[in-house]
Motif scaffolding. Structure first.
Motif, short mmCIF file in Angstrom:
data_model
loop_
_atom_site.label_atom_id
_atom_site.label_comp_id
_atom_site.label_asym_id
_atom_site.label_seq_id
_atom_site.Cartn_x
_atom_site.Cartn_y
_atom_site.Cartn_z
N VAL A 27 45.40 56.40 11.09
CA VAL A 27 44.32 57.31 10.69
C VAL A 27 44.79 58.26 9.59
N VAL A 28 45.97 58.86 9.79
CA VAL A 28 46.47 59.83 8.81
C VAL A 28 46.78 59.15 7.48
N SER A 29 47.29 57.93 7.54
CA SER A 29 47.55 57.18 6.31
C SER A 29 46.25 56.92 5.55
N GLY A 30 45.17 56.59 6.27
CA GLY A 30 43.88 56.36 5.63
C GLY A 30 43.34 57.62 4.96
N ILE A 31 43.50 58.76 5.63
CA ILE A 31 43.08 60.04 5.03
C ILE A 31 43.88 60.30 3.76
N ALA A 32 45.19 60.08 3.83
CA ALA A 32 46.08 60.35 2.69
C ALA A 32 45.68 59.52 1.47
N VAL A 33 45.33 58.26 1.69
CA VAL A 33 44.95 57.39 0.57
C VAL A 33 43.68 57.92 -0.11
N GLN A 34 42.71 58.36 0.70
CA GLN A 34 41.47 58.89 0.12
C GLN A 34 41.72 60.18 -0.67
N VAL A 35 42.55 61.05 -0.13
CA VAL A 35 42.88 62.29 -0.83
C VAL A 35 43.58 61.97 -2.15
N ALA A 36 44.53 61.03 -2.10
CA ALA A 36 45.28 60.66 -3.30
C ALA A 36 44.35 60.10 -4.38
N GLU A 37 43.37 59.30 -3.97
CA GLU A 37 42.41 58.74 -4.94
C GLU A 37 41.70 59.86 -5.71
N ALA A 84 52.77 66.08 8.89
CA ALA A 84 52.48 64.64 8.95
C ALA A 84 51.62 64.22 7.76
N LEU A 85 50.60 65.00 7.45
CA LEU A 85 49.73 64.67 6.32
C LEU A 85 50.50 64.72 5.01
N GLN A 86 51.38 65.72 4.87
CA GLN A 86 52.21 65.81 3.67
C GLN A 86 53.00 64.52 3.47
N ASP A 87 53.61 64.04 4.53
CA ASP A 87 54.44 62.84 4.43
C ASP A 87 53.62 61.64 3.95
N PHE A 88 52.44 61.45 4.53
CA PHE A 88 51.63 60.29 4.18
C PHE A 88 51.04 60.41 2.76
N ILE A 89 50.67 61.62 2.34
CA ILE A 89 50.16 61.78 0.98
C ILE A 89 51.27 61.51 -0.03
N GLU A 90 52.46 62.01 0.24
CA GLU A 90 53.56 61.80 -0.71
C GLU A 90 53.95 60.33 -0.80
N LYS A 91 53.70 59.56 0.26
CA LYS A 91 53.97 58.11 0.20
C LYS A 91 53.04 57.42 -0.81
N THR A 92 51.92 58.05 -1.17
CA THR A 92 51.01 57.48 -2.16
C THR A 92 51.43 57.85 -3.59
N GLY A 93 52.45 58.71 -3.71
CA GLY A 93 52.92 59.13 -5.03
C GLY A 93 52.36 60.45 -5.50
N VAL A 94 51.60 61.13 -4.65
CA VAL A 94 51.02 62.43 -5.01
C VAL A 94 51.87 63.54 -4.41
N GLU A 95 52.25 64.51 -5.23
CA GLU A 95 53.06 65.63 -4.74
C GLU A 95 52.22 66.56 -3.87
N THR A 96 52.85 67.11 -2.85
CA THR A 96 52.15 68.07 -1.97
C THR A 96 53.05 69.26 -1.69
N ARG A 97 52.40 70.34 -1.25
CA ARG A 97 53.10 71.50 -0.73
C ARG A 97 52.39 71.96 0.55
N VAL A 98 53.17 72.28 1.56
CA VAL A 98 52.62 72.88 2.77
C VAL A 98 52.87 74.38 2.71
N GLN A 99 51.82 75.16 2.91
CA GLN A 99 51.95 76.62 3.00
C GLN A 99 51.53 77.05 4.40
N SER A 100 52.37 77.85 5.04
CA SER A 100 52.12 78.28 6.42
C SER A 100 51.85 79.78 6.47
N ALA A 101 50.86 80.15 7.27
CA ALA A 101 50.55 81.57 7.47
C ALA A 101 51.54 82.23 8.43
N ILE A 102 52.34 81.42 9.13
CA ILE A 102 53.44 81.92 9.96
C ILE A 102 54.73 81.51 9.26
#
Length: 237
Positions: A27-37, A84-102
């Motif tokens: 599921v997360v991999s499928g979301i990542a591919v759509q975001v990358a597109e 987890a989402l960061q990992d799957f998006i980066e596997k598509t070749g798109v750079e990501t950053r996670v920002q945490s409020a904590i």
């Protein structure tokens, strides 16, 4: 519907688990591919993730846990989903950053709006974890707040089991009618519960359009990110 250049996408935690506890990699991999597109088409994408596939603070507090502590546990669940989402998006070749409020410097940047905007300008996906960093705030409300701070053109609320805003719960009312569009005033006056009232109010006050859509069909996230007609448009009127 006008295509937005910069959008904030809200993903519920339940999506990550495919309806189960934990994370479903397919599921997360499928979301990542759509975001990358969408990113590869030039759309700037920021994401707020929920944590309901691990913990829901409100539900834990109903079972006797102190509410603020329960909410903090829920926030940590959102960070797990964000990584987890960061990992799957980066596997598509798109750079990501996670920002945490904590603060958790080893796995995420602190939430800094201007830094997030800079990442977006560079074509990176920014994933916001840990909610607002404070108890009693839902991730729906955080999505509206983050969208306003990063100057997004729209906030996209993905939902499980419902493909837009209805005049009643379609899961319990078979003849419920779906709205193609309505105003925030109408949504609040009719007590429509698909999104938190605080999120509706924030968007209404700042004239930030909201699109509520369902996750069920393949490609719905990419369609929403592109600005295609999908779900229900809620606007300031």
């Amino acid at each position: 519907m006008v295509m937005s250049r910069r959008v904030l996408l809200k993903l519920s935690g339940e999506v990550f688990g495919g309806g189960q506890i934990g994370i479903d990699p397919d599921v997360v991999s499928g979301i990542a591919v759509q975001v990358a597109e969408a990113v590869q088409e030039g759309i700037e994408v920021a994401i707020v993730v929920g944590g309901g596939n691990f913990f829901r603070g409100a539900e834990l507090s109903q079972r006797g846990m102190e509410r603020s502590r329960a909410d903090y546990i829920g926030m940590l669940g959102t960070v797990m989903n964000a990584l987890a989402l960061q990992d799957f998006i980066e596997k598509t070749g798109v750079e990501t950053r996670v920002q945490s409020a904590i603060t958790m410097a080893q796995v995420a940047e602190p939430y800094i709006p201007r830094r997030a905007m800079r990442h977006l300008e560079k074509g990176r996906v920014v994933i916001f974890g840990a909610g607002a960093g404070m108890p009693y705030f839902s991730t729906d409300t955080v999505s509206a707040q983050r969208a306003l701070e990063i100057k997004a053109d729209a906030v996209l609320m993905s939902k499980n089991g419902v493909d837009g805003v209805y005049d009643a719960d379609p899961r319990t009312t078979p003849d419920a009618q779906k709205y193609d569009q309505l105003t925030f005033d109408e949504a609040l006056a009719r007590g429509l519960k698909v999104v938190d009232a605080a999120a509706f109010a924030l968007c209404m006050e700042n004239r930030l359009p909201m699109i509520v859509f369902g996750m069920e069909n393949d490609g719905n996230i990419a369609r929403a990110l592109r600005g295609e007609k999908i779900g229900t448009l809620v606007h300031a009127g």
